[in-house]
Design a protein around this motif. Structure first.
Motif, PDB file in Angstrom:
ATOM      1  N   ALA A  65       0.845  -1.209   0.000  1.00  0.00           N
ATOM      2  CA  ALA A  65       0.000   0.000   0.000  1.00  0.00           C
ATOM      3  C   ALA A  65       0.878   1.256   0.000  1.00  0.00           C
ATOM      4  O   ALA A  65       0.566   2.246  -0.678  1.00  0.00           O
ATOM      5  N   MET A  66       1.988   1.217   0.738  1.00  0.00           N
ATOM      6  CA  MET A  66       2.870   2.390   0.768  1.00  0.00           C
ATOM      7  C   MET A  66       3.554   2.598  -0.580  1.00  0.00           C
ATOM      8  O   MET A  66       3.744   3.726  -1.035  1.00  0.00           O
ATOM      9  N   LEU A  67       3.888   1.488  -1.208  1.00  0.00           N
ATOM     10  CA  LEU A  67       4.549   1.592  -2.520  1.00  0.00           C
ATOM     11  C   LEU A  67       3.617   2.222  -3.565  1.00  0.00           C
ATOM     12  O   LEU A  67       4.098   2.828  -4.536  1.00  0.00           O
ATOM     13  N   ASP A  68       2.318   2.122  -3.323  1.00  0.00           N
ATOM     14  CA  ASP A  68       1.349   2.700  -4.266  1.00  0.00           C
ATOM     15  C   ASP A  68       1.544   4.196  -4.493  1.00  0.00           C
ATOM     16  O   ASP A  68       1.055   4.750  -5.471  1.00  0.00           O
ATOM     17  N   GLN A  69       2.244   4.855  -3.558  1.00  0.00           N
ATOM     18  CA  GLN A  69       2.389   6.312  -3.720  1.00  0.00           C
ATOM     19  C   GLN A  69       3.444   6.678  -4.775  1.00  0.00           C
ATOM     20  O   GLN A  69       3.536   7.838  -5.159  1.00  0.00           O
ATOM     21  N   PHE A  88      11.770  -3.417  -9.298  1.00  0.00           N
ATOM     22  CA  PHE A  88      10.851  -2.346  -8.871  1.00  0.00           C
ATOM     23  C   PHE A  88      10.411  -1.495 -10.055  1.00  0.00           C
ATOM     24  O   PHE A  88       9.518  -0.672  -9.916  1.00  0.00           O
ATOM     25  N   ASP A  89      11.076  -1.610 -11.208  1.00  0.00           N
ATOM     26  CA  ASP A  89      10.652  -0.808 -12.359  1.00  0.00           C
ATOM     27  C   ASP A  89       9.386  -1.427 -12.953  1.00  0.00           C
ATOM     28  O   ASP A  89       9.132  -2.626 -12.792  1.00  0.00           O
ATOM     29  N   THR A  90       8.592  -0.610 -13.613  1.00  0.00           N
ATOM     30  CA  THR A  90       7.355  -1.076 -14.236  1.00  0.00           C
ATOM     31  C   THR A  90       7.370  -0.715 -15.730  1.00  0.00           C
ATOM     32  O   THR A  90       8.196   0.083 -16.172  1.00  0.00           O
ATOM     33  N   VAL A  91       6.420  -1.287 -16.454  1.00  0.00           N
ATOM     34  CA  VAL A  91       6.177  -0.806 -17.819  1.00  0.00           C
ATOM     35  C   VAL A  91       5.395   0.504 -17.714  1.00  0.00           C
ATOM     36  O   VAL A  91       4.982   0.901 -16.623  1.00  0.00           O
ATOM     37  N   GLU A  92       5.164   1.176 -18.844  1.00  0.00           N
ATOM     38  CA  GLU A  92       4.280   2.352 -18.837  1.00  0.00           C
ATOM     39  C   GLU A  92       2.863   1.845 -18.699  1.00  0.00           C
ATOM     40  O   GLU A  92       2.450   0.954 -19.444  1.00  0.00           O
ATOM     41  N   GLY A  93       2.111   2.394 -17.750  1.00  0.00           N
ATOM     42  CA  GLY A  93       0.734   1.941 -17.571  1.00  0.00           C
ATOM     43  C   GLY A  93       0.655   0.563 -16.952  1.00  0.00           C
ATOM     44  O   GLY A  93      -0.249  -0.217 -17.246  1.00  0.00           O
ATOM     45  N   GLY A  94       1.605   0.237 -16.073  1.00  0.00           N
ATOM     46  CA  GLY A  94       1.655  -1.099 -15.483  1.00  0.00           C
ATOM     47  C   GLY A  94       0.832  -1.220 -14.213  1.00  0.00           C
ATOM     48  O   GLY A  94       0.102  -0.304 -13.824  1.00  0.00           O
ATOM     49  N   GLY A  95       0.979  -2.384 -13.573  1.00  0.00           N
ATOM     50  CA  GLY A  95       0.243  -2.663 -12.343  1.00  0.00           C
ATOM     51  C   GLY A  95       1.121  -2.531 -11.111  1.00  0.00           C
ATOM     52  O   GLY A  95       2.301  -2.198 -11.207  1.00  0.00           O
ATOM     53  N   ALA A 115      -3.517   8.995 -12.127  1.00  0.00           N
ATOM     54  CA  ALA A 115      -4.908   9.128 -11.667  1.00  0.00           C
ATOM     55  C   ALA A 115      -5.752   7.917 -12.041  1.00  0.00           C
ATOM     56  O   ALA A 115      -6.674   7.539 -11.326  1.00  0.00           O
ATOM     57  N   ASP A 116      -5.437   7.267 -13.169  1.00  0.00           N
ATOM     58  CA  ASP A 116      -6.239   6.110 -13.584  1.00  0.00           C
ATOM     59  C   ASP A 116      -5.807   4.818 -12.883  1.00  0.00           C
ATOM     60  O   ASP A 116      -6.291   3.737 -13.207  1.00  0.00           O
ATOM     61  N   GLY A 117      -4.859   4.942 -11.934  1.00  0.00           N
ATOM     62  CA  GLY A 117      -4.435   3.764 -11.174  1.00  0.00           C
ATOM     63  C   GLY A 117      -3.252   3.037 -11.797  1.00  0.00           C
ATOM     64  O   GLY A 117      -2.712   2.098 -11.211  1.00  0.00           O
ATOM     65  N   ALA A 118      -2.824   3.446 -12.987  1.00  0.00           N
ATOM     66  CA  ALA A 118      -1.697   2.770 -13.643  1.00  0.00           C
ATOM     67  C   ALA A 118      -0.372   3.263 -13.049  1.00  0.00           C
ATOM     68  O   ALA A 118      -0.267   4.409 -12.620  1.00  0.00           O
ATOM     69  N   PHE A 119       0.613   2.388 -13.056  1.00  0.00           N
ATOM     70  CA  PHE A 119       1.932   2.740 -12.523  1.00  0.00           C
ATOM     71  C   PHE A 119       2.923   2.994 -13.638  1.00  0.00           C
ATOM     72  O   PHE A 119       2.881   2.339 -14.692  1.00  0.00           O
ATOM     73  N   CYS A 120       3.809   3.925 -13.403  1.00  0.00           N
ATOM     74  CA  CYS A 120       4.904   4.164 -14.331  1.00  0.00           C
ATOM     75  C   CYS A 120       6.150   4.510 -13.526  1.00  0.00           C
ATOM     76  O   CYS A 120       6.346   5.644 -13.099  1.00  0.00           O
ATOM     77  N   ARG A 121       6.959   3.490 -13.261  1.00  0.00           N
ATOM     78  CA  ARG A 121       8.266   3.704 -12.638  1.00  0.00           C
ATOM     79  C   ARG A 121       9.299   3.133 -13.606  1.00  0.00           C
ATOM     80  O   ARG A 121       9.740   1.990 -13.476  1.00  0.00           O
ATOM     81  N   LEU A 122       9.610   3.917 -14.606  1.00  0.00           N
ATOM     82  CA  LEU A 122      10.540   3.445 -15.632  1.00  0.00           C
ATOM     83  C   LEU A 122      11.962   3.401 -15.083  1.00  0.00           C
ATOM     84  O   LEU A 122      12.291   4.094 -14.110  1.00  0.00           O
ATOM     85  N   SER A 130      11.115   5.574  -5.053  1.00  0.00           N
ATOM     86  CA  SER A 130      10.588   4.326  -4.488  1.00  0.00           C
ATOM     87  C   SER A 130      11.724   3.472  -3.922  1.00  0.00           C
ATOM     88  O   SER A 130      11.559   2.808  -2.902  1.00  0.00           O
ATOM     89  N   LEU A 131      12.887   3.508  -4.579  1.00  0.00           N
ATOM     90  CA  LEU A 131      14.015   2.716  -4.069  1.00  0.00           C
ATOM     91  C   LEU A 131      14.568   3.316  -2.777  1.00  0.00           C
ATOM     92  O   LEU A 131      15.037   2.581  -1.900  1.00  0.00           O
ATOM     93  N   MET A 132      14.516   4.635  -2.657  1.00  0.00           N
ATOM     94  CA  MET A 132      14.978   5.245  -1.409  1.00  0.00           C
ATOM     95  C   MET A 132      14.038   4.849  -0.258  1.00  0.00           C
ATOM     96  O   MET A 132      14.477   4.585   0.866  1.00  0.00           O
ATOM     97  N   TRP A 133      12.739   4.773  -0.572  1.00  0.00           N
ATOM     98  CA  TRP A 133      11.778   4.286   0.433  1.00  0.00           C
ATOM     99  C   TRP A 133      12.091   2.818   0.789  1.00  0.00           C
ATOM    100  O   TRP A 133      12.128   2.433   1.965  1.00  0.00           O
ATOM    101  N   LEU A 134      12.379   2.021  -0.251  1.00  0.00           N
ATOM    102  CA  LEU A 134      12.701   0.609  -0.009  1.00  0.00           C
ATOM    103  C   LEU A 134      13.983   0.470   0.815  1.00  0.00           C
ATOM    104  O   LEU A 134      14.075  -0.398   1.689  1.00  0.00           O
ATOM    105  N   ALA A 135      14.947   1.336   0.526  1.00  0.00           N
ATOM    106  CA  ALA A 135      16.207   1.283   1.279  1.00  0.00           C
ATOM    107  C   ALA A 135      15.926   1.478   2.770  1.00  0.00           C
ATOM    108  O   ALA A 135      16.504   0.780   3.624  1.00  0.00           O
ATOM    109  N   ASP A 136      15.023   2.397   3.105  1.00  0.00           N
ATOM    110  CA  ASP A 136      14.640   2.611   4.513  1.00  0.00           C
ATOM    111  C   ASP A 136      14.002   1.361   5.094  1.00  0.00           C
ATOM    112  O   ASP A 136      14.303   0.957   6.207  1.00  0.00           O
TER     113      ASP A 136
END
Ligand code: HGY
Ligand code: MN
Ligand code: MN
Length: 410
Positions: free
Chosen positions: A12-16, A78-85, A21-28, A37-43
């Motif tokens: 749930a925290m990673l969701d940030q 931790f990387d995603t596609v464009e418009g991923g889940g 807005a449409d719920g899709a993820f983009c962490r290229l 997100s990796l800095m959060w994971l490092a913590d």
């Protein structure tokens, strides 16, 4: 509160990070969203008592250096596609971290190191080079020309890495495979098989080989009304012929073929275009079948050169051989899954995973959890919390079998 709440809370925290807005993820790969997100994971890794480093290839590695011998490594990307889940890759990394927390909670001191990793750029969508992080980790030298490769916005890989204070020519220093004795990855299935067969957990026996390339077809731009059909050099009509014939061949053959991107230039509603570019993704369970698929594509390109009088070029993006999971790890993961009460299915993976890179070097095993509706690489990607908990329990059990009393053998 059960321990699983911790993994669900992490998800749930990673969701940030990188959610639209449409719920899709983009962490290229090498993007600011991935970095945050990796800095959060490092913590989170540090809080679980791991020693954390962001290595020269952008992999985030958390080490519990304890006991002796080689490490058992758990992870994914931790990387995603464009418009991923939200689960593709992230679940495997956070599941590894959760297992570490459970070992600590139960006062277990592993007899060998236990590491968790988030590999860089598994997806390969930004720079057309998949599994960059895991390939560096196993010591595969990076192609020296890769730093100049650009993304859709014209930024080069070298520039994107520089923003993270990393350089392509130093990526090889991420090599640590010699310190690792086994790799485990938990992943969503990304297909419909487990759900359709009413199974809880898939035990992966092997991963398909894959090859991706960019094809450019050059023709001649001209008037749509005054150029009789036999006089045309239409690159889109030619490309359409290749794509449709490849689709037919894949339906009756031993391979899968996908054209996921296609652009045309120089044309208009009433103008024949000048150029057509498209991507091709070929997948097959054996090297022979993968080579056969590639031969088929090359034959089709040769054919349109003659029939449509167009020029074709292919630019190789990546090729990865099919991989087999370690039979010993298949057995122990299956046993662990059945011991926690899961209904299991042995299956091959149609998706590529970092596990296929690690499997070329060390014993590797994978578990799958069901994907609702078989959907992945889309915002609707979902797996029930109960199914995730069952798989994490199995993963935990298998890991304990490998680190309690064991030294360096899986
Ligand atoms: O392309 C794949 O199979 C993976 O999702 N990277
Ligand atoms: Mn993916
Ligand atoms: Mn993945």
């Amino acid at each position: 509160m059960t321990s699983d709440d911790t993994l669900q809370r992490d998800l749930a925290m990673l969701d940030q990070f990188g959610r639209a807005a449409d719920g899709a993820f983009c962490r290229l790969a090498w993007s600011p969203e991935l970095h945050t997100s990796l800095m959060w994971l490092a913590d989170r890794m540090s809080q679980a008592g791991l020693d954390v480093t962001l290595d020269p290839a952008g992999n985030l590695l958390g080490r519990w250096d304890t006991g002796s011998g080689t490490a058992v490594l758990m992870g994914s990307h931790f990387d995603t596609v464009e418009g991923g889940g939200r689960l593709d890759g992230a679940l495997g990394v956070l599941a590894g971290l959760e297992v570490v927390r459970r070992l600590r909670r139960d006062g277990i001191e592993p007899a060998r190191p236990v590491w968790v990793i988030a590999f860089m750029d598994e997806e390969g969508v930004r720079f057309g080079e998949a599994m960059m992080g895991s390939r560096a980790f196993v010591g595969e030298p990076m192609d020296p020309n890769l730093g100049a490769r650009t993304d859709a916005a014209g930024q080069s890989l070298a520039q994107a890495m520089a923003a993270w204070d990393r350089r392509p020519e130093r990526a090889h220093a991420a090599k640590r495979i010699g310190e690792v004795g086994a790799y485990l990855e938990l992943h969503i299935e990304q297909g419909p098989v487990l759900e359709a067969s009413d199974k809880d957990i898939g035990v992966v026996t092997g991963i398909v080989g894959l090859e991706a390339m960019r094809v450019t077809v050059e023709g001649q731009t001209n008037h749509a009304g005054t150029t009789p059909m036999p006089y045309r050099r239409d690159p889109v009509a030619a490309a359409a012929h290749v794509i449709s014939s490849l689709d037919d061949a894949a339906k009756t053959g031993e391979f899968l073929a996908t054209v996921g991107r296609l652009t045309a230039e120089g044309g208009g509603v009433n103008t024949i275009p000048r150029r057509c570019e498209f991507s091709v993704d070929l997948r097959a369970p054996t090297d022979d079948a993968l080579s056969g698929a590639r031969r088929k594509l090359d034959q089709l390109l040769d054919a349109i050169h003659r029939t449509h009088r167009v020029e074709c070029r292919t630019e190789a993006l990546y090729r990865m051989s099919p991989a087999k999971m370690s039979p010993a790890l298949v057995n122990s993961l299956e046993d662990a899954a059945q011991q926690v009460g899961a209904k299991t299915l042995r299956m091959a993976s149609g998706a590529g995973h970092d596990a296929m890179v690690l499997a070329q070097e060390i014993p590797t095993g994978m578990l799958f959890v069901p994907s609702r509706g078989g959907i992945s690489h889309a915002p609707d990607e979902h797996t029930d919390a109960r199914a995730i908990e069952l798989a994490v329990s199995a993963f935990d059990r298998a890991l304990r079998g490998m680190v309690q009393g064991a030294r360096s053998n899986p």
